[in-house]
Design an enzyme around this catalytic site. Structure first.
Site, PDB file in Angstrom:
ATOM      1  N   SER A 247      42.676  77.160  65.214  1.00  0.00           N
ATOM      2  CA  SER A 247      43.160  75.779  65.231  1.00  0.00           C
ATOM      3  C   SER A 247      42.471  75.004  64.118  1.00  0.00           C
ATOM      4  O   SER A 247      41.601  75.525  63.422  1.00  0.00           O
ATOM      5  CB  SER A 247      42.858  75.139  66.583  1.00  0.00           C
ATOM      6  OG  SER A 247      41.479  74.851  66.653  1.00  0.00           O
ATOM      7  N   LYS A 248      42.850  73.744  64.020  1.00  0.00           N
ATOM      8  CA  LYS A 248      42.301  72.867  62.982  1.00  0.00           C
ATOM      9  C   LYS A 248      40.772  72.869  62.953  1.00  0.00           C
ATOM     10  O   LYS A 248      40.179  72.685  61.905  1.00  0.00           O
ATOM     11  CB  LYS A 248      42.763  71.427  63.241  1.00  0.00           C
ATOM     12  CG  LYS A 248      44.053  71.086  62.572  1.00  0.00           C
ATOM     13  CD  LYS A 248      44.247  69.587  62.671  1.00  0.00           C
ATOM     14  CE  LYS A 248      45.727  69.269  62.711  1.00  0.00           C
ATOM     15  NZ  LYS A 248      46.024  68.028  63.361  1.00  0.00           N
ATOM     16  N   ARG A 249      40.178  73.050  64.131  1.00  0.00           N
ATOM     17  CA  ARG A 249      38.713  73.072  64.206  1.00  0.00           C
ATOM     18  C   ARG A 249      38.115  74.115  63.268  1.00  0.00           C
ATOM     19  O   ARG A 249      36.995  73.995  62.798  1.00  0.00           O
ATOM     20  CB  ARG A 249      38.261  73.439  65.624  1.00  0.00           C
ATOM     21  CG  ARG A 249      38.304  72.333  66.606  1.00  0.00           C
ATOM     22  CD  ARG A 249      37.760  72.818  67.941  1.00  0.00           C
ATOM     23  NE  ARG A 249      38.501  73.984  68.454  1.00  0.00           N
ATOM     24  CZ  ARG A 249      37.983  75.174  68.630  1.00  0.00           C
ATOM     25  NH1 ARG A 249      36.738  75.421  68.358  1.00  0.00           N
ATOM     26  NH2 ARG A 249      38.729  76.162  69.104  1.00  0.00           N
ATOM     27  N   HIS A 250      38.878  75.183  63.024  1.00  0.00           N
ATOM     28  CA  HIS A 250      38.353  76.272  62.192  1.00  0.00           C
ATOM     29  C   HIS A 250      38.560  76.039  60.702  1.00  0.00           C
ATOM     30  O   HIS A 250      38.169  76.863  59.895  1.00  0.00           O
ATOM     31  CB  HIS A 250      39.029  77.591  62.586  1.00  0.00           C
ATOM     32  CG  HIS A 250      38.765  78.003  63.992  1.00  0.00           C
ATOM     33  ND1 HIS A 250      39.716  77.919  64.989  1.00  0.00           N
ATOM     34  CD2 HIS A 250      37.645  78.469  64.586  1.00  0.00           C
ATOM     35  CE1 HIS A 250      39.191  78.343  66.121  1.00  0.00           C
ATOM     36  NE2 HIS A 250      37.944  78.677  65.903  1.00  0.00           N
ATOM     37  N   GLY A 251      39.214  74.949  60.346  1.00  0.00           N
ATOM     38  CA  GLY A 251      39.472  74.697  58.922  1.00  0.00           C
ATOM     39  C   GLY A 251      40.969  74.625  58.685  1.00  0.00           C
ATOM     40  O   GLY A 251      41.726  74.232  59.575  1.00  0.00           O
TER      41      GLY A 251
END
Ligand code: GLU
Length: 470
Positions: free
Chosen positions: A239-243
């Site tokens: 997800s976005k959390r990972h970049g």
């Protein structure tokens, strides 16, 4: 049978790499088998669907080169057809009107959860003939079979068995009459004559419901392949959390589309231990049977490694076409300097991304703003004379070519009894403002004679000023 595959995104955001991967697999499968690849926009969720997102999806697919043969078809333009099928299912006794109120369903759910049962509709309206009260609002539910099981013959997972007793009587039309996801997908897959559905395994639970609707409509369901999800390095769903997760973000970061495609095809599919696949090779070798059945972990290092491979091994004119966009993003018009193709040849060993390459090539197109601290140390009084001499001799060159520039630098170094590096590095600082660039002769050729002279004059002036201040 002619293969017909589809990519059916819901336009509620950007094109996610997971979506791009299922699109790629569907595209490859169609291309491999002389089939047709269809783009369908599943936009019936009016609240969450946006035109920007449709554009973002189209933009991402175009950039990746996943051209579709039919579509894009928007579900919102097919509403009449869904109403028709819903009516047909009710007429044939495969669906029924459910008049249960929200309150009743809420109480039912509470009772079920108190009794530790799975919340599900209890079938109260299944055999009603008429509305309990005239004009009472209703939803339409699919009359799911109560006995037996649905076996999903999944081409990735193998057989997955679902008991009908576990499947609810699913709502296929809301109280305002609008169709729900499982109904629209089935109607479209039928009308678009889809033979193979390749999609994320988050849809696996929908598949037995869809198969039952296919059966009720007297149609054969397509072949299904559910692709496992992509995980981040912490083993949680990517997800976005990972970049970066959006395809266009990867473009912004300086990836070549073929690097991302190559990365995505391997993320969940393999052919021996081969890592590098051209598009043609992917088409030739891709098979659903070789899709991995376990989740894959996204690895940015590997993606960058592939990108560097493609930067180095692709035709410079191809890389230049993509680099042009990045140069433009920096507010630079690449027409104001050397041909980008030559810049690519000079820089391709030094950059993992095109964004980095563009950033490292600014001095070819735009005046340098000064010298960074580390670089300025190379501009000292002892180099004034050799640099002045070099400037004079370079100005006399009949042709501004790397080989002639090279000879001149050598000759000046020799006549001042300097090692080549002792003059090349101050020269590099003078013309680029920094200490890193391609070989100095090539750097100068690309910067051009006029700019080189201007920058050398400025560096000489800088040294003189420093000297006189000392
Ligand atoms: N619209 C669904 C999604 O974006 C895909 C449905 C399907 O592929 O059947 O997740």
């Amino acid at each position: 049978m002619t293969v017909r595959t589809r990519f059916a995104p819901s336009p509620t955001g950007y094109l996610h790499v997971g979506g791009a991967r299922t699109a790629l697999y569907s595209w490859l499968y169609a291309r491999r088998h002389g089939g047709t690849f269809i783009l369908r926009i599943e936009d019936t969720d009016i609240e969450r669907s946006t035109a920007e997102s449709v554009n973002a999806i189209l933009e991402g697919m175009t950039w990746l080169g996943l051209e579709y043969d039919e579509g894009p078809f928007a579900q919102t333009e097919r509403m009449d057809r869904y109403y028709e099928v819903i009516a047909q299912l009710v007429e044939a006794g495969h669906a029924y009107r459910c008049y249960c109120s929200k309150e009743r369903l809420e109480i039912l759910r509470e009772q079920q959860s108190a009794a530790k049962q799975k919340p599900r509709y209890d079938g109260k309206c299944r055999s009603l003939k008429h509305a309990p009260v005239a004009d009472q609002p209703f939803v339409v539910r699919f009359k799911n079979p109560q006995l037996g099981a649905v076996v999903v013959d999944d081409k990735v997972r193998g057989n997955v068995v679902f008991q009908n007793s576990e499947l609810d009587d699913l709502i296929i039309a809301r109280s305002d009459g609008t169709p729900t996801y499982n109904l629209t997908v089935v109607v479209d897959d039928i009308d678009m004559r889809i033979t193979h559905v390749i999609r994320g395994d988050d849809h696996l639970n929908n598949t037995p419901r869809q198969i039952n609707i296919f059966k009720a409509l007297g149609k054969e369901s397509p072949v299904y392949a559910h692709v496992p999800m992509i995980l981040g390095p912490d083993s949680k769903r990517l997800s976005k959390r990972h970049g970066a997760v959006s395809v266009m973000q990867y473009r912004e970061q300086g990836l070549l589309p073929e690097a991302l495609l190559n990365y995505l095809v391997r993320l969940g599919w393999s052919y021996g231990d081969q890592e590098i696949f051209s598009k043609d090779e992917m088409i030739e070798l891709f098979d659903i049977a070789d899709i991995n059945s376990s989740a894959s972990t996204f690895n940015t290092e590997k993606l960058l490694w592939l990108n560097q491979h493609y930067i180095k091994s692709s035709q410079p004119e191809h890389v230049a076409r993509h680099l042009s966009w990045h140069v433009g993003q920096l507010g630079i018009d690449p027409a104001n300097g050397p041909e980008l193709e030559k810049v690519v040849v000079a820089q391709c060993e030094r950059a993992k991304t095109l964004a980095e390459m563009a950033q490292n090539s600014v001095y070819f197109y735009r005046d340098i703003e000064g010298y960074d601290d580390k670089a300025a140390k190379h501009l000292k009084g002892d180099i004034l004379e050799p640099l002045q001499n070099l400037r004079e001799r370079l100005a006399l060159l009949p042709d501004w070519r790397a080989d002639l520039i090279h000879q001149t630098i050598n000759a000046v170094a020799e006549s001042h009894d300097l090692k080549l590096g002792k003059i090349a590095q101050p020269l590099r600082v003078a013309v680029t403002g920094g200490t890193v660039s391609p070989p100095i002769d090539i750097t100068l050729e690309l910067i051009g004679c006029i700019r080189t002279m201007e920058r050398l004059d400025r560096a000489l002036e800088y040294i003189r000023r420093l000297d006189s201040a000392a």
